[in-house]
Design an enzyme around this catalytic site. Structure first.
Site, PDB file in Angstrom:
ATOM      1  N   LYS A  91       6.432   9.305   4.057  1.00 31.72           N
ATOM      2  CA  LYS A  91       5.785   8.001   3.874  1.00 31.72           C
ATOM      3  C   LYS A  91       6.583   7.173   2.873  1.00 31.72           C
ATOM      4  CE  LYS A  91       2.927   5.887   1.185  1.00 31.72           C
ATOM      5  NZ  LYS A  91       3.404   4.507   1.327  1.00 31.72           N
ATOM      6  N   GLU A 136       8.923  13.417  -9.251  1.00 35.98           N
ATOM      7  CA  GLU A 136       9.916  12.655 -10.015  1.00 35.98           C
ATOM      8  C   GLU A 136       9.218  11.380 -10.460  1.00 35.98           C
ATOM      9  OE1 GLU A 136      12.683  13.781 -10.848  1.00 35.98           O
ATOM     10  OE2 GLU A 136      13.295  15.239  -9.344  1.00 35.98           O
ATOM     11  N   CYS A 170      14.021   4.398 -12.471  1.00 37.49           N
ATOM     12  CA  CYS A 170      13.313   5.377 -13.313  1.00 37.49           C
ATOM     13  C   CYS A 170      14.135   5.734 -14.534  1.00 37.49           C
ATOM     14  CB  CYS A 170      12.993   6.612 -12.486  1.00 37.49           C
ATOM     15  SG  CYS A 170      14.437   7.326 -11.709  1.00 37.49           S
ATOM     16  N   GLU A 178       6.315   2.312 -19.665  1.00 39.64           N
ATOM     17  CA  GLU A 178       7.362   1.929 -18.715  1.00 39.64           C
ATOM     18  C   GLU A 178       7.089   0.534 -18.170  1.00 39.64           C
ATOM     19  OE1 GLU A 178       7.524   3.877 -14.837  1.00 39.64           O
ATOM     20  OE2 GLU A 178       9.675   4.153 -15.113  1.00 39.64           O
TER      21      GLU A 178
HETATM   22  P1  NDP Z   1       4.101   4.226  -6.984  1.00 39.46           P
HETATM   23  O1  NDP Z   1       3.751   5.408  -7.786  1.00 39.46           O
HETATM   24  O2  NDP Z   1       3.180   3.064  -7.005  1.00 39.46           O
HETATM   25  O3  NDP Z   1       4.287   4.603  -5.455  1.00 39.46           O
HETATM   26  C1  NDP Z   1       5.138   5.632  -5.014  1.00 39.46           C
HETATM   27  C2  NDP Z   1       4.745   6.047  -3.610  1.00 39.46           C
HETATM   28  O4  NDP Z   1       3.460   6.680  -3.654  1.00 39.46           O
HETATM   29  C3  NDP Z   1       4.599   4.884  -2.636  1.00 39.46           C
HETATM   30  O5  NDP Z   1       5.015   5.291  -1.355  1.00 39.46           O
HETATM   31  C4  NDP Z   1       3.118   4.621  -2.665  1.00 39.46           C
HETATM   32  O6  NDP Z   1       2.659   3.968  -1.519  1.00 39.46           O
HETATM   33  C5  NDP Z   1       2.588   6.043  -2.734  1.00 39.46           C
HETATM   34  N1  NDP Z   1       1.213   6.151  -3.223  1.00 39.46           N
HETATM   35  C6  NDP Z   1       0.506   5.278  -3.972  1.00 39.46           C
HETATM   36  N2  NDP Z   1      -0.731   5.765  -4.230  1.00 39.46           N
HETATM   37  C7  NDP Z   1      -0.802   6.975  -3.630  1.00 39.46           C
HETATM   38  C8  NDP Z   1      -1.806   7.984  -3.531  1.00 39.46           C
HETATM   39  N3  NDP Z   1      -3.002   7.850  -4.101  1.00 39.46           N
HETATM   40  N4  NDP Z   1      -1.535   9.108  -2.845  1.00 39.46           N
HETATM   41  C9  NDP Z   1      -0.330   9.267  -2.283  1.00 39.46           C
HETATM   42  N5  NDP Z   1       0.647   8.366  -2.318  1.00 39.46           N
HETATM   43  C10 NDP Z   1       0.432   7.227  -3.003  1.00 39.46           C
HETATM   44  O7  NDP Z   1       5.558   3.825  -7.456  1.00 39.46           O
HETATM   45  P2  NDP Z   1       6.386   2.537  -7.076  1.00 39.46           P
HETATM   46  O8  NDP Z   1       6.617   2.471  -5.609  1.00 39.46           O
HETATM   47  O9  NDP Z   1       5.765   1.388  -7.773  1.00 39.46           O
HETATM   48  O10 NDP Z   1       7.797   2.914  -7.765  1.00 39.46           O
HETATM   49  C11 NDP Z   1       8.036   2.701  -9.095  1.00 39.46           C
HETATM   50  C12 NDP Z   1       7.804   3.967  -9.900  1.00 39.46           C
HETATM   51  O11 NDP Z   1       8.589   5.033  -9.395  1.00 39.46           O
HETATM   52  C13 NDP Z   1       8.236   3.803 -11.341  1.00 39.46           C
HETATM   53  O12 NDP Z   1       7.235   4.260 -12.206  1.00 39.46           O
HETATM   54  C14 NDP Z   1       9.461   4.674 -11.467  1.00 39.46           C
HETATM   55  O13 NDP Z   1       9.704   5.166 -12.744  1.00 39.46           O
HETATM   56  C15 NDP Z   1       9.214   5.730 -10.480  1.00 39.46           C
HETATM   57  N6  NDP Z   1      10.480   6.304 -10.054  1.00 39.46           N
HETATM   58  C16 NDP Z   1      10.836   7.552 -10.475  1.00 39.46           C
HETATM   59  C17 NDP Z   1      12.060   8.100 -10.144  1.00 39.46           C
HETATM   60  C18 NDP Z   1      12.443   9.477 -10.551  1.00 39.46           C
HETATM   61  O14 NDP Z   1      13.279  10.057  -9.881  1.00 39.46           O
HETATM   62  N7  NDP Z   1      11.891  10.043 -11.596  1.00 39.46           N
HETATM   63  C19 NDP Z   1      13.019   7.344  -9.347  1.00 39.46           C
HETATM   64  C20 NDP Z   1      12.549   6.062  -8.958  1.00 39.46           C
HETATM   65  C21 NDP Z   1      11.314   5.576  -9.304  1.00 39.46           C
HETATM   66  P3  NDP Z   1       2.453   2.366  -1.546  1.00 39.46           P
HETATM   67  O15 NDP Z   1       3.744   1.761  -1.862  1.00 39.46           O
HETATM   68  O16 NDP Z   1       2.005   2.093  -0.173  1.00 39.46           O
HETATM   69  O17 NDP Z   1       1.398   2.093  -2.580  1.00 39.46           O
END
Ligand code: NDP
Length: 492
Positions: free
Chosen positions: A175, A250, A284, A385
């Site tokens: 997803k 992550e 991130c 963050e």
């Molecule tokens: P989110 O946590 O909002 O979303 C990540 C994914 O999870 C999306 O596909 C989202 O779908 C999905 N999601 C949201 N809610 C749920 C749920 N309840 N159950 C299952 N899946 C869910 O992150 P962002 O997309 O906003 O990305 C930014 C974040 O990612 C930052 O905090 C960043 O630090 C982190 N990140 C970490 C990295 C690492 O390797 N440590 C690398 C890159 C980013 P939808 O978009 O449809 O809401």
């Protein structure tokens, strides 16, 4: 507007309910694609397809070498389409083509590396202590993996999961973020072309609560590999725990980029700028805290501001652009809110501090590269963050205080260190609480090197040999060689 379909069991399909949502181009602020809005019924179909594919001899029955060959072929196709995929990513998430293109061009290496590893994950013969017994181990795949990815580096972060998961023999339901589905769906076309059997990789587009939640809860999902924010990660972890599922998480970061007085300051300025402004802070590993030794603080800030001021903003598809828009409107509002929080907390704004209204920014969601000085390590701007082009500069005195400030956060994803004193660099690499430490460099990652977080930044590792083990489970097999089963009432 382009209308897309998603991938289930090798077929391109609409969502069961027939609904779509709009994907926005962050540079224009306009919708540009219609994406299927999947729900629980689609999750059922995709997981069933992945489960069947996992048992299907066309996948389960082929040798690990054959799986490796499929992955290498996929790598070749990604290399062929890298430019096209990079452009789609930039349209969808507004990140620079110079960054997205570099990622899509580098991505094949993960498929080559893990394709190579596929047939090298050998079991072990244990020199067992029980007389009349022979004991060995098997390395086996887990089953169906749910991969859930964010919008900031959509295909790269998916690749970090797909390559080891498939090399190990699992099947996947992926997803992507609702904000970056287009490149995922285009990428999805390559699996059939590479020769993967239907159902080995399925792609469900939609929203976290409508797709992610039922996907994680599904009984036939064995593992959840998630990249995203730490709050979402916590919810994912809690839900996965109910099914005792394996996880790789992550999550976010508040990484410190630490500059000592003895550093090559020209390089350090470039490293700090690269850490926070290069990806518009939407990474991130953003080095969102610059810890600067007091002896060079004022000089360093002066040079930093002068350099950051020259950053060229504008169309992310222009290879000359250095700072692009914020990917989503809510995220844009959040970044501006944090800027206000920093001002209210008493931090001094040395650069930026507003939305960008330059003509080259058009109607996109741009924020000026922003630098705060006089930041106290306890301020919210130094602890939370932001995920935008906002840097907090914190002065320190000496190595011990630098480590204490760097470690004083709930996160532990990465740290940068700028010094010519290698003894100090090695000492600090051992005391910094971070999954990655860069010395006189920043933002280097590779398919060969493990990546992951300490503390609230995550669980498990992606890339390198460690990642392969995250997608395998070890089975212990015992054989009696004596032909004589001993007393059944005594444990052997
Ligand atoms: P989110 O946590 O909002 O979303 C990540 C994914 O999870 C999306 O596909 C989202 O779908 C999905 N999601 C949201 N809610 C749920 C749920 N309840 N159950 C299952 N899946 C869910 O992150 P962002 O997309 O906003 O990305 C930014 C974040 O990612 C930052 O905090 C960043 O630090 C982190 N990140 C970490 C990295 C690492 O390797 N440590 C690398 C890159 C980013 P939808 O978009 O449809 O809401």
């Amino acid at each position: 507007m382009q209308k897309h379909q998603m991938l289930i069991d090798g077929e391109w399909v609409a969502a069961q309910k027939g609904e779509y949502f709009e994907s926005f181009n962050p540079f224009t602020g306009e919708p540009w694609a219609l994406i299927p809005r999947a729900g629980a019924a689609d999750v059922e179909l995709a997981v069933a397809a992945a489960r069947n594919a996992f048992k299907n001899p066309a996948w389960r029955g082929i040798s690990a070498s054959a799986r490796g060959a499929l992955l290498r072929r996929l790598g070749d196709l990604v290399a062929r389409d890298a430019e096209k995929l990079g452009i789609l990513e930039t349209r969808d998430n507004g990140k620079l083509i110079s960054e997205m293109g570099a990622q899509t061009r580098y991505m094949p290496q993960w498929y080559y590396y893990f394709g190579g590893l596929a047939d090298k994950m050998e079991g072990r013969v244990i020199p067992i202590d029980k007389a009349g017994c022979f004991n060995f181990t098997l390395e086996e795949p887990l089953g169906v993996v749910a991969a859930i990815t964010p919008w900031n580096s959509p295909l790269m972060l998916a690749t970090w999961k797909l390559a080891p998961a498939l090399a190990a023999g699992n099947t996947v339901v992926w997803k992507p973020s609702e904000h970056s589905s287009v490149s995922a769906l285009e990428f999805g076309k390559l699996f059939a072309e590479a020769g993967f059997p239907p159902g080995v990789v399925n792609i469900l587009t939609g929203f976290g609560n409508e797709v992610g939640t039922p996907l994680i809860a599904h009984n036939d999902v064995a593992k959840v590999a998630f990249t995203g924010g730490d709050r979402t990660g916590q919810a994912v972890y809690e839900q996965a725990a109910r099914g005792i599922k394996k996880v790789t998480l992550e999550l976010g970061g508040k990484s410190a980029n630490i500059v000592f007085g003895d550093a090559n300051l020209d390089n350090a300025v470039k490293g700090v700028v690269s850490g926070i402004f290069a990806a518009t802070g939407q990474t991130c590993i953003a080095g969102s805290r610059a810890l600067v030794e007091r002896s060079v603080h004022d000089e360093f800030v002066r040079r930093l501001v002068d350099f950051a001021r020259t950053a060229k903003m504008g169309d992310p598809l222009d290879p000359g652009t250095q700072v692009g828009p914020i990917t989503t409107k809510p995220q844009y509002a959040k970044v501006l809110e944090y800027i206000q929080i920093a001002k209210d907390e008493g931090a001094k704004c040395a650069l930026g501090g507003t939305a960008a209204s330059r003509p080259e920014c058009g109607s996109g969601w741009f924020v000026e590269p922003t630098i705060f000085t006089g930041v106290d390590p306890k301020m919210r701007i130094a602890q939370e963050e932001v995920f935008g082009p906002v840097l907090s500069v914190i002065p320190f005195d000496g190595e011990e205080q630098a480590v204490a400030i760097a470690n004083d956060t709930q996160y532990g994803l990465a740290a940068g260190l700028w010094t010519e004193n290698m003894g100090r660099a090695i000492r600090m690499s051992q005391t910094l609480e971070a999954g990655t430490v860069w010395i006189n460099t920043y933002r280097a990652t590779s398919y060969m090197s493990p990546f992951g977080g300490y503390k609230r930044s995550g669980i498990g590792r992606e890339s390198g040999l460690s990642a392969m083990r995250e997608y395998l489970q070890e089975k212990s097999v015992w054989i009696d060689t004596s032909g004589n089963v001993p007393n059944p009432f005594v444990m052997r």
